[in-house]
Write a protein that holds these residues in place. Structure first.
Motif, PDB file in Angstrom:
ATOM      1  N   LYS A 119      -2.759  -5.099  -6.932  1.00 38.07           N
ATOM      2  CA  LYS A 119      -4.049  -4.451  -6.719  1.00 38.07           C
ATOM      3  C   LYS A 119      -4.117  -3.933  -5.286  1.00 38.07           C
ATOM      4  O   LYS A 119      -3.961  -4.703  -4.338  1.00 38.07           O
ATOM      5  N   PRO A 120      -4.346  -2.645  -5.127  1.00 33.20           N
ATOM      6  CA  PRO A 120      -4.334  -2.086  -3.771  1.00 33.20           C
ATOM      7  C   PRO A 120      -5.608  -2.404  -3.006  1.00 33.20           C
ATOM      8  O   PRO A 120      -6.687  -2.576  -3.587  1.00 33.20           O
ATOM      9  N   ALA A 121      -5.480  -2.463  -1.695  1.00 34.71           N
ATOM     10  CA  ALA A 121      -6.653  -2.581  -0.828  1.00 34.71           C
ATOM     11  C   ALA A 121      -7.341  -1.224  -0.756  1.00 34.71           C
ATOM     12  O   ALA A 121      -6.706  -0.177  -0.875  1.00 34.71           O
ATOM     13  N   ARG A 123       6.206  -5.068  -1.612  1.00 36.36           N
ATOM     14  CA  ARG A 123       5.728  -5.859  -2.749  1.00 36.36           C
ATOM     15  C   ARG A 123       4.280  -5.552  -3.079  1.00 36.36           C
ATOM     16  O   ARG A 123       3.849  -5.749  -4.225  1.00 36.36           O
ATOM     17  N   GLU A 124       3.529  -5.092  -2.082  1.00 44.32           N
ATOM     18  CA  GLU A 124       2.120  -4.751  -2.283  1.00 44.32           C
ATOM     19  C   GLU A 124       1.903  -3.256  -2.467  1.00 44.32           C
ATOM     20  O   GLU A 124       0.764  -2.814  -2.610  1.00 44.32           O
ATOM     21  N   ASP A 125       2.978  -2.493  -2.465  1.00 42.52           N
ATOM     22  CA  ASP A 125       2.877  -1.040  -2.630  1.00 42.52           C
ATOM     23  C   ASP A 125       2.814  -0.728  -4.121  1.00 42.52           C
ATOM     24  O   ASP A 125       3.828  -0.783  -4.829  1.00 42.52           O
ATOM     25  N   ALA A 126       1.630  -0.378  -4.602  1.00 39.90           N
ATOM     26  CA  ALA A 126       1.445  -0.138  -6.034  1.00 39.90           C
ATOM     27  C   ALA A 126       2.287   1.030  -6.519  1.00 39.90           C
ATOM     28  O   ALA A 126       2.847   0.991  -7.619  1.00 39.90           O
ATOM     29  N   ALA A 127       2.404   2.091  -5.702  1.00 44.91           N
ATOM     30  CA  ALA A 127       3.195   3.258  -6.107  1.00 44.91           C
ATOM     31  C   ALA A 127       4.665   2.892  -6.257  1.00 44.91           C
ATOM     32  O   ALA A 127       5.342   3.338  -7.199  1.00 44.91           O
ATOM     33  N   GLU A 161       7.835   1.911   7.943  1.00 45.85           N
ATOM     34  CA  GLU A 161       6.668   2.231   7.134  1.00 45.85           C
ATOM     35  C   GLU A 161       6.984   2.323   5.648  1.00 45.85           C
ATOM     36  O   GLU A 161       6.087   2.393   4.827  1.00 45.85           O
ATOM     37  N   GLY A 162       8.281   2.361   5.270  1.00 44.64           N
ATOM     38  CA  GLY A 162       8.643   2.469   3.870  1.00 44.64           C
ATOM     39  C   GLY A 162       8.249   3.796   3.261  1.00 44.64           C
ATOM     40  O   GLY A 162       7.946   3.875   2.081  1.00 44.64           O
TER      41      GLY A 162
END
Length: 689
Positions: free
Chosen positions: A412-414, A382-386, A256-257
């Motif tokens: 840009k987050p979902a 790569r999609e984790d904005a934080a 889950e990172g």
């Protein structure tokens, strides 16, 4: 006697009667005849001093270079053919430009007359005999070492300096192409392309007249430093750490990172109590700076592993990205740079030209993969904005730029839901309706869970979906006046003048139902509040009407002039407003909130005066379209273009002004507000006195 005709230019003959026979003088009175005589005289002198041999200046043979013009074009050519490179510090002359290692115009030289000639034959300038590949885990270092061994079979290719006896720092690194700072003149050195030696001449290095450099000063090591971008490298190191790192990641967390921040901030004894980011920064500087100070190191070439992964079957028509470190894709980009900087030519029979990936061992594995094993968590990170924000802030980007890496754009987050927060008389409920029309596939709520967005919001006790929060405010002058005229949920403050309203404590007495509660610590009050958070706790009135009483109490201890402990009433509505602003803004850091937008209601109103305050807008431009533009810029949400907000023929999406503005209010009221409003808090949401 008479030898000349009468002078036509001057119109009279020469008188010879006045000259004696012994001292007869030839008078040449024609201009062109005089020039002819002078030219003939100097031609005779030239013939005498050249021993009767008249030759062109540039036809002198090569040995005459010692005594001739050092910059004559033919003195840089060898009579028997072939190129001769001359280093005079700023010019490179060659009789055959296609064979020059400095010829960049035609790109990479893929063909040669002798395809199996050892690489050392092309190594004419720096004399490379060893290649050291530097890198760390998950950068493809071992893969690159094996491939370079095949490409340059006569080179000593290793993955560590310890395998080469060159640990002592050189007091002075001598390069094949160098600047002479010892004198004001320049000197040229001619290199024999066959032997690679310098030919002696009187313009050679004055320190070494023979033209031969000392063997101990001759650089012979090429360093190739391979790295992976810090974002992917950190995640790969977290889920697949280096041996003895001392970090055993939680398998569930790895998937889950969730523990990436904890991993980045840990200090590991095996790397001298450094964090992984500090360790990376040192590895980069050691490779790019410290290695140049080692004895024998001539060239350091950085390469990004991402470039080795690129397919290169169509390299003839390849146009690479502007920030790439190599001009060509794949491993041929590295080969091109090695040849350009050292002259080393790869083995043409090594198999790197095979067009098929299956039969070509020089195609690098995708990032995060080794054979058939891949770590897919890098795609999520790569999609984790934080995560990207954290890396952009904490990575040493000065060191990263040595390799060619730059900050990434924050993805840009979902968004799963949109939550509107706003006090009474701020247009929040109007905004909920309009936003829900324009984002029909996304849930739009007024407040988190079951508590309306006008009340204090509390930290959720369970995980919330990916949430965009839009918090809307109204300027304090109009807001307090609107609350005075229509005190929603504050019936005890009806019918007051402004001077009484702004100074009255924000409280009322407990209800009869409250007085009957025995266990106040465990009772559940309206909208999920506790007994110490609101007055009254319970009532029989309809919670959906404006007259429903609900006075919020202090959430924290106050250190202000009025004092107050948790659970005490606010001394005024202005104190409540200041705490409410802080509460709403604090949600920007809550778990599950992927984006937070704070805005002023005034920016939704498009009137004749909006251009005057355009520089102070909290939105890209005024109107609800400005809010939608900000949502689109910061998230993956896109408003429905068919909802009617673009043309807005009926004015459905046009926000009406709330209040009349400070200039039209009682000046005494305005002055009192300016003196008592907490402007330190108001500036957080864009308001100033």
């Amino acid at each position: 006697f008479k030898c000349c005709a009468p002078n036509e230019n001057y119109g009279y003959p020469i008188d010879y009667s006045q000259q004696s026979s012994a001292t007869t003088t030839w008078h040449v009175h024609s201009g062109w005849k005089k020039l002819l005589a002078i030219s003939s005289f100097f031609l005779l002198l030239a013939w005498v001093f050249s021993d009767g041999k008249l030759v062109k200046h540039h036809d002198s043979p090569f040995p005459s270079y010692i005594y001739g013009d050092p910059l004559a074009r033919d003195n840089f050519k060898e009579n028997m053919g072939g190129g001769r490179i001359v280093d005079d510090e700023d010019d490179y002359y060659t009789s055959n430009p296609l064979e020059s290692v400095f010829d960049d115009d035609n790109g990479f030289q893929f063909s040669n007359t002798d395809l199996r000639t050892p690489a050392q034959k092309y190594n004419k300038l720096v004399g490379i005999d060893s290649i050291v590949v530097l890198g760390s885990r998950h950068t493809g270092k071992e893969w690159l070492v094996n491939r370079l061994k095949k490409l340059y079979p006569d080179m000593n290719v290793v993955g560590d300096f310890s395998k080469i006896n060159s640990e002592a720092p050189s007091p002075k690194r001598i390069r094949a192409l160098r600047q002479n700072h010892d004198g004001g003149h320049r000197f040229a050195r001619v290199i024999d392309p066959t032997s690679g030696k310098f030919l002696p001449d009187r313009y050679a290095d004055p320190v070494n007249p023979a033209g031969q450099r000392k063997k101990t000063d001759l650089g012979h090591i090429l360093v190739v430093a391979v790295f992976l971008n810090p974002y992917d490298w950190i995640e790969l190191l977290r889920v697949d750490p280096m041996p003895n790192l001392g970090h055993a990641p939680n398998p569930e967390a790895s998937q889950e990172g969730a523990d990436w921040e904890e991993f980045i901030e840990l200090k590991f004894p095996v790397i001298n109590n450094r964090t992984v980011l500090e360790f990376r920064e040192k590895k980069i500087r050691d490779a790019m700076i410290e290695s140049l100070e080692r004895k024998g190191v001539e060239v350091v070439i950085p390469i990004q592993y991402e470039e080795l992964v690129e397919p290169y079957s169509n390299y003839d028509n390849y146009i690479g990205p502007s920030d790439a470190s190599a001009a060509l894709p794949g491993i041929i980009g590295l080969m091109d740079r090695i040849q350009a900087q050292t002259g080393l030519h790869p083995d043409e029979s090594a198999g790197w030209k095979e067009p098929s990936r299956r039969s070509n061992p020089f195609w690098a594995d995708p990032i995060g993969c080794s054979g058939h094993v891949c770590f897919m968590s890098i795609n999520k990170m790569r999609e984790d904005a934080a995560f990207v924000k954290y890396m952009n802030k904490n990575v040493d980007w000065k060191a990263e730029r040595l390799i060619g890496y730059h900050k990434r754009s924050i993805p840009k987050p979902a968004v799963d839901q949109i939550v509107i927060l706003g006090e009474r008389h701020t247009g929040a409920e109007w905004l909920v309706d309009r936003v829900s029309r324009c984002f029909p596939t996304t849930q739009v709520k007024y407040g988190l869970f079951d508590r309306p967005g006008k009340w204090f919001q509390s930290q959720p006790d369970k995980e919330i979906p990916k949430t965009l929060i839009v918090s809307v405010f109204l300027n304090p002058y109009d807001w307090v006046e609107l609350m005075r005229q229509h005190p929603i949920n504050a019936p005890a403050h009806k019918g007051m003048e402004w001077s009484e309203f702004v100074t009255s404590p924000w409280e009322r007495k407990r209800s009869n139902l409250d007085n009957q509660i025995l266990d106040t610590a465990n009772v559940l009050c309206s909208f999920g509040f506790s007994f110490e958070e609101i007055v009254p706790c319970k009532t029989n009135r309809d919670p959906h009407v404006d007259s429903f009483p609900l006075y919020e109490l202090r959430l924290t201890n106050s250190s202000g002039p009025t004092g107050g402990a948790v659970g005490d009433p606010y001394s005024s509505l202005l104190e409540l407003r200041a705490d409410k602003i802080r509460n709403f803004l604090s949600f920007a850091e809550f778990e599950g909130v992927v984006e937070f937008i704070s805005m002023r209601y005034e920016d939704l109103v498009m009137d004749d005066d909006y251009a005057i305050y355009a520089s102070d807008l909290t939105l890209p431009f005024p109107g609800i379209s400005g809010l939608f533009e900000k949502i689109r810029d910061t998230t993956s949400l896109v408003p429905d273009v068919d909802a009617g907000w673009i043309n807005d023929v009926n004015g459905t999406f046009k926000a009406e002004a709330l209040g009349v503005g400070a200039t039209k209010l009682d000046p005494y009221y305005v002055q009192w507000m300016e003196e008592h409003v907490d402007w330190n808090v108001e500036t957080l949401v864009g308001y100033n006195p």
